[in-house]
Design a protein around this motif. Sequence first.
Motif, PDB file in Angstrom:
ATOM      1  N   SER A   1     -43.477 -33.248 -42.900  1.00  0.00           N
ATOM      2  CA  SER A   1     -42.518 -32.540 -43.752  1.00  0.00           C
ATOM      3  C   SER A   1     -41.868 -31.389 -42.995  1.00  0.00           C
ATOM      4  O   SER A   1     -40.683 -31.095 -43.196  1.00  0.00           O
ATOM      5  CB  SER A   1     -43.215 -32.015 -45.012  1.00  0.00           C
ATOM      6  OG  SER A   1     -44.111 -30.948 -44.714  1.00  0.00           O
ATOM      7  N   VAL A   2     -42.619 -30.717 -42.126  1.00  0.00           N
ATOM      8  CA  VAL A   2     -42.042 -29.638 -41.321  1.00  0.00           C
ATOM      9  C   VAL A   2     -41.041 -30.216 -40.331  1.00  0.00           C
ATOM     10  O   VAL A   2     -39.950 -29.670 -40.114  1.00  0.00           O
ATOM     11  CB  VAL A   2     -43.145 -28.852 -40.589  1.00  0.00           C
ATOM     12  CG1 VAL A   2     -42.537 -27.654 -39.858  1.00  0.00           C
ATOM     13  CG2 VAL A   2     -44.215 -28.378 -41.556  1.00  0.00           C
ATOM     14  N   MET A   3     -41.418 -31.340 -39.718  1.00  0.00           N
ATOM     15  CA  MET A   3     -40.513 -32.006 -38.783  1.00  0.00           C
ATOM     16  C   MET A   3     -39.219 -32.422 -39.485  1.00  0.00           C
ATOM     17  O   MET A   3     -38.122 -32.212 -38.979  1.00  0.00           O
ATOM     18  CB  MET A   3     -41.202 -33.225 -38.183  1.00  0.00           C
ATOM     19  CG  MET A   3     -40.317 -34.096 -37.304  1.00  0.00           C
ATOM     20  SD  MET A   3     -39.925 -33.336 -35.724  1.00  0.00           S
ATOM     21  CE  MET A   3     -41.356 -33.871 -34.766  1.00  0.00           C
ATOM     22  N   ALA A   4     -39.360 -33.021 -40.666  1.00  0.00           N
ATOM     23  CA  ALA A   4     -38.189 -33.514 -41.381  1.00  0.00           C
ATOM     24  C   ALA A   4     -37.253 -32.382 -41.792  1.00  0.00           C
ATOM     25  O   ALA A   4     -36.032 -32.573 -41.869  1.00  0.00           O
ATOM     26  CB  ALA A   4     -38.631 -34.309 -42.606  1.00  0.00           C
ATOM     27  N   ALA A   5     -37.808 -31.205 -42.058  1.00  0.00           N
ATOM     28  CA  ALA A   5     -36.991 -30.077 -42.514  1.00  0.00           C
ATOM     29  C   ALA A   5     -36.398 -29.267 -41.364  1.00  0.00           C
ATOM     30  O   ALA A   5     -35.493 -28.456 -41.587  1.00  0.00           O
ATOM     31  CB  ALA A   5     -37.830 -29.156 -43.398  1.00  0.00           C
ATOM     32  N   ALA A   6     -36.897 -29.478 -40.161  1.00  0.00           N
ATOM     33  CA  ALA A   6     -36.440 -28.673 -39.027  1.00  0.00           C
ATOM     34  C   ALA A   6     -35.051 -29.108 -38.571  1.00  0.00           C
ATOM     35  O   ALA A   6     -34.757 -30.301 -38.525  1.00  0.00           O
ATOM     36  CB  ALA A   6     -37.431 -28.806 -37.870  1.00  0.00           C
ATOM     37  N   PRO A   7     -34.196 -28.156 -38.229  1.00  0.00           N
ATOM     38  CA  PRO A   7     -32.893 -28.526 -37.667  1.00  0.00           C
ATOM     39  C   PRO A   7     -33.080 -29.163 -36.299  1.00  0.00           C
ATOM     40  O   PRO A   7     -33.948 -28.751 -35.520  1.00  0.00           O
ATOM     41  CB  PRO A   7     -32.158 -27.181 -37.563  1.00  0.00           C
ATOM     42  CG  PRO A   7     -33.245 -26.159 -37.503  1.00  0.00           C
ATOM     43  CD  PRO A   7     -34.378 -26.698 -38.317  1.00  0.00           C
ATOM     44  N   THR A   8     -32.313 -30.188 -36.027  1.00  0.00           N
ATOM     45  CA  THR A   8     -32.464 -30.892 -34.754  1.00  0.00           C
ATOM     46  C   THR A   8     -31.136 -30.928 -34.016  1.00  0.00           C
ATOM     47  O   THR A   8     -30.070 -30.949 -34.621  1.00  0.00           O
ATOM     48  CB  THR A   8     -32.957 -32.332 -34.977  1.00  0.00           C
ATOM     49  OG1 THR A   8     -32.020 -33.028 -35.813  1.00  0.00           O
ATOM     50  CG2 THR A   8     -34.325 -32.342 -35.632  1.00  0.00           C
TER      51      THR A   8
ATOM     52  N   GLU B   1     -40.446 -44.229 -41.079  1.00  0.00           N
ATOM     53  CA  GLU B   1     -40.609 -44.336 -42.530  1.00  0.00           C
ATOM     54  C   GLU B   1     -41.400 -43.154 -43.072  1.00  0.00           C
ATOM     55  O   GLU B   1     -41.097 -42.629 -44.158  1.00  0.00           O
ATOM     56  CB  GLU B   1     -41.304 -45.656 -42.863  1.00  0.00           C
ATOM     57  CG  GLU B   1     -40.466 -46.898 -42.553  1.00  0.00           C
ATOM     58  CD  GLU B   1     -41.281 -48.182 -42.598  1.00  0.00           C
ATOM     59  OE1 GLU B   1     -42.518 -48.094 -42.795  1.00  0.00           O
ATOM     60  OE2 GLU B   1     -40.694 -49.266 -42.433  1.00  0.00           O
ATOM     61  N   GLU B   2     -42.410 -42.725 -42.333  1.00  0.00           N
ATOM     62  CA  GLU B   2     -43.210 -41.576 -42.767  1.00  0.00           C
ATOM     63  C   GLU B   2     -42.373 -40.292 -42.771  1.00  0.00           C
ATOM     64  O   GLU B   2     -42.494 -39.464 -43.676  1.00  0.00           O
ATOM     65  CB  GLU B   2     -44.433 -41.414 -41.866  1.00  0.00           C
ATOM     66  CG  GLU B   2     -45.483 -42.503 -42.006  1.00  0.00           C
ATOM     67  CD  GLU B   2     -46.158 -42.477 -43.369  1.00  0.00           C
ATOM     68  OE1 GLU B   2     -46.048 -41.460 -44.082  1.00  0.00           O
ATOM     69  OE2 GLU B   2     -46.797 -43.479 -43.724  1.00  0.00           O
ATOM     70  N   LEU B   3     -41.543 -40.124 -41.756  1.00  0.00           N
ATOM     71  CA  LEU B   3     -40.695 -38.934 -41.723  1.00  0.00           C
ATOM     72  C   LEU B   3     -39.675 -38.959 -42.861  1.00  0.00           C
ATOM     73  O   LEU B   3     -39.305 -37.910 -43.409  1.00  0.00           O
ATOM     74  CB  LEU B   3     -39.974 -38.834 -40.379  1.00  0.00           C
ATOM     75  CG  LEU B   3     -40.835 -38.500 -39.155  1.00  0.00           C
ATOM     76  CD1 LEU B   3     -39.971 -38.397 -37.912  1.00  0.00           C
ATOM     77  CD2 LEU B   3     -41.610 -37.210 -39.361  1.00  0.00           C
ATOM     78  N   ALA B   4     -39.258 -40.166 -43.237  1.00  0.00           N
ATOM     79  CA  ALA B   4     -38.282 -40.275 -44.325  1.00  0.00           C
ATOM     80  C   ALA B   4     -38.894 -39.889 -45.660  1.00  0.00           C
ATOM     81  O   ALA B   4     -38.229 -39.283 -46.502  1.00  0.00           O
ATOM     82  CB  ALA B   4     -37.741 -41.706 -44.389  1.00  0.00           C
ATOM     83  N   ARG B   5     -40.184 -40.208 -45.837  1.00  0.00           N
ATOM     84  CA  ARG B   5     -40.819 -39.840 -47.109  1.00  0.00           C
ATOM     85  C   ARG B   5     -41.393 -38.425 -47.053  1.00  0.00           C
ATOM     86  O   ARG B   5     -41.502 -37.759 -48.073  1.00  0.00           O
ATOM     87  CB  ARG B   5     -41.884 -40.862 -47.494  1.00  0.00           C
ATOM     88  CG  ARG B   5     -43.129 -40.877 -46.610  1.00  0.00           C
ATOM     89  CD  ARG B   5     -44.023 -42.071 -46.883  1.00  0.00           C
ATOM     90  NE  ARG B   5     -44.485 -42.116 -48.252  1.00  0.00           N
ATOM     91  CZ  ARG B   5     -45.235 -43.097 -48.740  1.00  0.00           C
ATOM     92  NH1 ARG B   5     -45.584 -44.113 -47.978  1.00  0.00           N
ATOM     93  NH2 ARG B   5     -45.636 -43.065 -49.994  1.00  0.00           N
ATOM     94  N   ALA B   6     -41.795 -37.956 -45.888  1.00  0.00           N
ATOM     95  CA  ALA B   6     -42.140 -36.547 -45.613  1.00  0.00           C
ATOM     96  C   ALA B   6     -42.894 -35.868 -46.755  1.00  0.00           C
ATOM     97  O   ALA B   6     -42.354 -35.010 -47.447  1.00  0.00           O
ATOM     98  CB  ALA B   6     -40.880 -35.761 -45.274  1.00  0.00           C
TER      99      ALA B   6
END
Length: 446
Positions: A240-247, A228-233
């Motif tokens: 926020s860096v994790m959420a924006a990084a290509p995976t 949930e935290e990564l979703a709101r980032a």
Amino acid sequence: MPTKALPTASALDTARLLLGVFLPTIAKGPIIRRPWAVGLAARLDLDTKSVDLVRAIHGKYPDGPLMLRVPIRRQAVVLAPGDVHTVLAQSPDPFSPASSEKRAALSHFQPHNVLITRGPERTVRRALQEQVLDTDSPVHHLADRFVPVVEEEMGSLLASATSTGSLPWGDFLDAWYRVVRRVVFGDHARDDTELTALIIRLRKDGNWAFLKPVRKATRRRLLQRIGEELARAEPGSLASVMAAAPTADGVDPVQQVPQWLFAFDPAGMAVFRTLTVLASHPGAMAAARTEADGDTTGRRVLPYLRAAVLETLRLWPTTPMILRQTTAPVEWPAGLMPDRCGVLVYAPYFHRDERNLANAHAFAPERWLTQEDDGWPLVPFSDGPVVCPGRHLVLLVTSAALATLVSDTDFTVAAGQDLDPGRPLPGTLDNYSVTLGVAPRAAAAS
């Protein structure tokens, strides 16, 4: 012609190592410290005795690594500096950090984390960690966001401590957790103590590794909250860096985050211990204040204070046992190490070796600012290809915290261990028993 086997300790020497090194270290808590065990180790000086025991064993078995006679698994102990470098330089293959014990412990809260992953998935998970944590940069690209968070929380802590005249460990830890939540997730998570409580509960289970069933519902709840935290980032956070990084496939970003919460906990311990040492070492405190007072980098580049944290981690490593497990047989000059063999580097033995390390039992941050000990295995963040990817970020945050704390405040050790700069420092520093006396800085008030 068959290859000879590595030297093997006698049953008696194996028992001595198990009871004198492994047991006290594990009892203190490999995943989260048990305060009662740390206090007992300090009172009985168990860590000093452990180092002395390893020294005696090394003298008896100079060629290694040394195999132990244990019934359940193949286990080796690394006793020579060159062998330490070999193991760390050749990780993750053939010396994998995903040892059986580590996998059992960390699976309680992060079963798909990079630390306990092997093969191609480990490569992509490690790459993501390095990208988010700015592994190769001494100053994280979000330093302009993180440093003010540290200053604000440490300032609030000081205001409260100055009003009471004291700073116990528990009060510091509460403030530190606020820093961690804001750095990892953003300002909205500042007071989310439930999230911290979830991972603490699971880390306590992790201390028992194989011996305690996984709380699957609690682990699921923790990972759901992180998702949930990564979703709101929130912008300006690691999330926020994790959420924006290509995976790539198999990365599992959610399960890479608990390690940040885990690793920042011992970082807070290092800050409080460093502050305790500075409170009893006037020369080191003066050097720390000179750097803090003259800083022109916005507390982003503080070489002496970073060195002070490293020195504290050398004296009292928060990861005393570096674990590896072989992925194939390994040939050493002394013999063959088998496949799936556990490998232990007991860091305090090398960190406190007065025969080869100047001022081994003294607080000497300067050693980290010179090449004096270059080549000797001082490994507070491990080393080699699997070195802690967040080491620079940890040093950024911890040094900024110390600069804020010492700039305008005087500290004394009001309760806890005696850290006389004229005597060898103890093998264990029980931060749980320490209360620091707090007052406005005399020079600043005059």
